[in-house]
Design an enzyme around this catalytic site. Structure first.
Site, PDB file in Angstrom:
ATOM      1  N   ARG A   1       0.838  -1.210   0.000  1.00  0.00           N
ATOM      2  CA  ARG A   1       0.000   0.000   0.000  1.00  0.00           C
ATOM      3  C   ARG A   1       0.872   1.259   0.000  1.00  0.00           C
ATOM      4  O   ARG A   1       1.840   1.364   0.739  1.00  0.00           O
ATOM      5  CB  ARG A   1      -0.916   0.001   1.228  1.00  0.00           C
ATOM      6  CG  ARG A   1      -1.678   1.311   1.380  1.00  0.00           C
ATOM      7  CD  ARG A   1      -2.911   1.179   2.236  1.00  0.00           C
ATOM      8  NE  ARG A   1      -2.634   0.956   3.638  1.00  0.00           N
ATOM      9  CZ  ARG A   1      -3.589   0.793   4.562  1.00  0.00           C
ATOM     10  NH1 ARG A   1      -4.861   0.807   4.203  1.00  0.00           N
ATOM     11  NH2 ARG A   1      -3.262   0.588   5.808  1.00  0.00           N
TER      12      ARG A   1
ATOM     13  N   ARG B   1       2.858   4.148   4.886  1.00  0.00           N
ATOM     14  CA  ARG B   1       2.542   4.458   6.273  1.00  0.00           C
ATOM     15  C   ARG B   1       3.480   3.689   7.196  1.00  0.00           C
ATOM     16  O   ARG B   1       3.813   2.544   6.931  1.00  0.00           O
ATOM     17  CB  ARG B   1       1.089   4.044   6.578  1.00  0.00           C
ATOM     18  CG  ARG B   1       0.082   5.085   6.161  1.00  0.00           C
ATOM     19  CD  ARG B   1      -1.342   4.585   6.191  1.00  0.00           C
ATOM     20  NE  ARG B   1      -1.704   3.836   7.392  1.00  0.00           N
ATOM     21  CZ  ARG B   1      -2.935   3.358   7.607  1.00  0.00           C
ATOM     22  NH1 ARG B   1      -3.886   3.558   6.716  1.00  0.00           N
ATOM     23  NH2 ARG B   1      -3.198   2.687   8.699  1.00  0.00           N
TER      24      ARG B   1
ATOM     25  N   ARG C   1      -1.164  -5.728  13.973  1.00  0.00           N
ATOM     26  CA  ARG C   1      -2.504  -5.187  13.695  1.00  0.00           C
ATOM     27  C   ARG C   1      -3.490  -6.299  13.377  1.00  0.00           C
ATOM     28  O   ARG C   1      -4.658  -6.238  13.745  1.00  0.00           O
ATOM     29  CB  ARG C   1      -2.426  -4.192  12.536  1.00  0.00           C
ATOM     30  CG  ARG C   1      -1.746  -2.906  12.964  1.00  0.00           C
ATOM     31  CD  ARG C   1      -1.307  -2.104  11.778  1.00  0.00           C
ATOM     32  NE  ARG C   1      -2.403  -1.528  11.041  1.00  0.00           N
ATOM     33  CZ  ARG C   1      -2.319  -1.174   9.766  1.00  0.00           C
ATOM     34  NH1 ARG C   1      -1.205  -1.364   9.096  1.00  0.00           N
ATOM     35  NH2 ARG C   1      -3.359  -0.634   9.174  1.00  0.00           N
TER      36      ARG C   1
HETATM   37  P1  ADP Z   1      -6.589   0.485   8.313  1.00  0.00           P
HETATM   38  O1  ADP Z   1      -7.252   1.433   7.330  1.00  0.00           O
HETATM   39  O2  ADP Z   1      -5.317  -0.032   7.782  1.00  0.00           O
HETATM   40  O3  ADP Z   1      -7.548  -0.553   8.801  1.00  0.00           O
HETATM   41  P2  ADP Z   1      -6.813   2.678  10.114  1.00  0.00           P
HETATM   42  O4  ADP Z   1      -6.290   3.775   9.267  1.00  0.00           O
HETATM   43  O5  ADP Z   1      -8.305   2.532  10.216  1.00  0.00           O
HETATM   44  O6  ADP Z   1      -6.180   1.336   9.613  1.00  0.00           O
HETATM   45  O7  ADP Z   1      -6.271   2.808  11.602  1.00  0.00           O
HETATM   46  C1  ADP Z   1      -4.922   3.101  11.883  1.00  0.00           C
HETATM   47  C2  ADP Z   1      -4.689   3.059  13.386  1.00  0.00           C
HETATM   48  O8  ADP Z   1      -5.494   4.041  14.058  1.00  0.00           O
HETATM   49  C3  ADP Z   1      -5.071   1.744  14.066  1.00  0.00           C
HETATM   50  O9  ADP Z   1      -4.036   0.784  13.971  1.00  0.00           O
HETATM   51  C4  ADP Z   1      -5.305   2.203  15.515  1.00  0.00           C
HETATM   52  O10 ADP Z   1      -4.082   2.430  16.203  1.00  0.00           O
HETATM   53  C5  ADP Z   1      -5.967   3.544  15.323  1.00  0.00           C
HETATM   54  N1  ADP Z   1      -7.441   3.447  15.277  1.00  0.00           N
HETATM   55  C6  ADP Z   1      -8.237   3.699  14.201  1.00  0.00           C
HETATM   56  N2  ADP Z   1      -9.540   3.516  14.514  1.00  0.00           N
HETATM   57  C7  ADP Z   1      -9.576   3.133  15.817  1.00  0.00           C
HETATM   58  C8  ADP Z   1     -10.621   2.776  16.720  1.00  0.00           C
HETATM   59  N3  ADP Z   1     -11.917   2.790  16.352  1.00  0.00           N
HETATM   60  N4  ADP Z   1     -10.283   2.423  17.982  1.00  0.00           N
HETATM   61  C9  ADP Z   1      -9.005   2.421  18.382  1.00  0.00           C
HETATM   62  N5  ADP Z   1      -7.973   2.729  17.590  1.00  0.00           N
HETATM   63  C10 ADP Z   1      -8.240   3.092  16.310  1.00  0.00           C
HETATM   64  P1  ADP Z   2      -8.357  -0.585   4.418  1.00  0.00           P
HETATM   65  O1  ADP Z   2      -8.981   0.791   4.365  1.00  0.00           O
HETATM   66  O2  ADP Z   2      -9.370  -1.657   4.696  1.00  0.00           O
HETATM   67  O3  ADP Z   2      -7.175  -0.658   5.327  1.00  0.00           O
HETATM   68  P2  ADP Z   2      -7.385   0.004   1.695  1.00  0.00           P
HETATM   69  O4  ADP Z   2      -8.614   0.440   0.950  1.00  0.00           O
HETATM   70  O5  ADP Z   2      -6.431   1.049   2.109  1.00  0.00           O
HETATM   71  O6  ADP Z   2      -7.830  -0.934   2.949  1.00  0.00           O
HETATM   72  O7  ADP Z   2      -6.649  -1.099   0.785  1.00  0.00           O
HETATM   73  C1  ADP Z   2      -5.436  -1.720   1.195  1.00  0.00           C
HETATM   74  C2  ADP Z   2      -4.526  -1.930  -0.021  1.00  0.00           C
HETATM   75  O8  ADP Z   2      -5.090  -2.941  -0.884  1.00  0.00           O
HETATM   76  C3  ADP Z   2      -4.346  -0.691  -0.886  1.00  0.00           C
HETATM   77  O9  ADP Z   2      -3.020  -0.682  -1.356  1.00  0.00           O
HETATM   78  C4  ADP Z   2      -5.365  -0.875  -2.031  1.00  0.00           C
HETATM   79  O10 ADP Z   2      -4.907  -0.262  -3.238  1.00  0.00           O
HETATM   80  C5  ADP Z   2      -5.399  -2.404  -2.187  1.00  0.00           C
HETATM   81  N1  ADP Z   2      -6.735  -2.930  -2.522  1.00  0.00           N
HETATM   82  C6  ADP Z   2      -7.946  -2.483  -2.068  1.00  0.00           C
HETATM   83  N2  ADP Z   2      -8.965  -3.237  -2.551  1.00  0.00           N
HETATM   84  C7  ADP Z   2      -8.394  -4.204  -3.317  1.00  0.00           C
HETATM   85  C8  ADP Z   2      -8.914  -5.319  -4.083  1.00  0.00           C
HETATM   86  N3  ADP Z   2     -10.232  -5.578  -4.131  1.00  0.00           N
HETATM   87  N4  ADP Z   2      -8.015  -6.105  -4.719  1.00  0.00           N
HETATM   88  C9  ADP Z   2      -6.673  -5.844  -4.657  1.00  0.00           C
HETATM   89  N5  ADP Z   2      -6.120  -4.824  -3.957  1.00  0.00           N
HETATM   90  C10 ADP Z   2      -6.962  -4.010  -3.294  1.00  0.00           C
END
Ligand code: ADP
Ligand code: ADP
Length: 224
Positions: free
Chosen positions: A130, A163, A174
């Site tokens: 990503r 990130r 995670r």
């Molecule tokens: P991803 O999109 O990869 O699932 P996020 O961007 O949603 O990750 O979250 C990044 C980080 O922010 C998490 O690993 C956590 O530390 C914190 N975080 C986000 N949402 C929450 C929540 N609802 N409760 C606690 N921590 C959170």
């Molecule tokens: P989340 O918000 O759940 O953490 P993201 O939307 O940021 O997930 O997606 C995580 C990574 O996977 C990004 O690099 C994105 O471009 C890729 N990705 C998202 N959806 C798909 C899919 N359906 N197939 C393959 N790669 C994907």
């Protein structure tokens, strides 16, 4: 038409942000992503950001009371009165309970919880590839969704970064946190009859089509 109050659920890297961009456009909903809110707080150096940073860097969840206060307040804003799309919240049962209590008090209710399902192996592949633009928030993948020009955002040419929490050792942490603290919400919302499951291993357009069709069905059934 009734308000559309949606939650996106799924492991980190499932494609929640990718789908959110499309769903918010389809239905004109405000996008409330806790990760984005927290990262902005960290980069602005606010009190919330200072408190949240060490948890985020370790791949742990920030404490419930911190995030619950922020999100419940955000949901009171004018733009969230006719519907919202929550991404990254709730992530624990106490968060889900707090959300339920607040909505019930306002005589509002959730329309559906959209679970995007992918395997742990796929999560690792997706998160390690990503890349994001810190400026536009647009998300890419080096292999599955590369930008037109390597290393820069299609929208404005800003530099793409990885990130800090997308580094291999944090990814595994995670995932463990997801299974332990967030996955119980699948049962929680199934019992409430709100859970809708989608195969996140499909390409983004297909996942999106399935989600849109499901929301159309819910509307036909007059559930929302
Ligand atoms: P991803 O999109 O990869 O699932 P996020 O961007 O949603 O990750 O979250 C990044 C980080 O922010 C998490 O690993 C956590 O530390 C914190 N975080 C986000 N949402 C929450 C929540 N609802 N409760 C606690 N921590 C959170
Ligand atoms: P989340 O918000 O759940 O953490 P993201 O939307 O940021 O997930 O997606 C995580 C990574 O996977 C990004 O690099 C994105 O471009 C890729 N990705 C998202 N959806 C798909 C899919 N359906 N197939 C393959 N790669 C994907």
């Amino acid at each position: 038409m009734a308000e559309l109050n949606l939650i996106l659920l799924g492991p980190p890297g499932a494609g929640k942000g990718t789908q959110a961009e499309r769903i918010t456009e389809d239905f004109n909903l405000p996008y409330i992503a806790t990760g984005n809110i927290l990262r902005a707080a960290v980069s602005e150096g606010t009190e919330l950001g200072i408190k949240a940073k060490s948890f985020m860097d370790a791949g742990a969840l920030v404490p419930d009371e911190l995030i619950i206060a922020v999100i419940l307040e955000r949901l009171q804003a004018a733009d969230a009165q006719d519907g919202f799309l929550l991404d990254g919240f709730p992530r624990t049962v106490p968060q889900a309970e707090a959300l339920g209590t607040q909505l019930a008090g306002l005589e509002r209710h959730l329309s559906a919880v959209l679970l995007i399902d992918v395997t742990d192996e796929e999560v690792v592949r997706r998160l390690s590839g990503r890349r994001v633009s810190a400026k536009t928030g647009r998300v890419y993948h080096v292999e599955f969704d590369p930008p037109k020009n390597e290393g820069v955002c299609d929208i404005d040419g800003s530099r793409l970064i990885q990130r800090d929490d997308d580094k291999p050792e944090t990814i595994l942490n995670r995932l463990a946190v997801y299974h332990e603290q967030t996955e119980p919400l699948v049962g929680f919302y199934t019992e409430l009859g709100l859970l809708r499951r989608f195969d996140g291993a499909r390409p983004p357009v297909e996942v999106h089509d399935h989600i849109r069709a499901q929301i159309a069905t819910l509307r036909l059934e007059d559930r929302i």
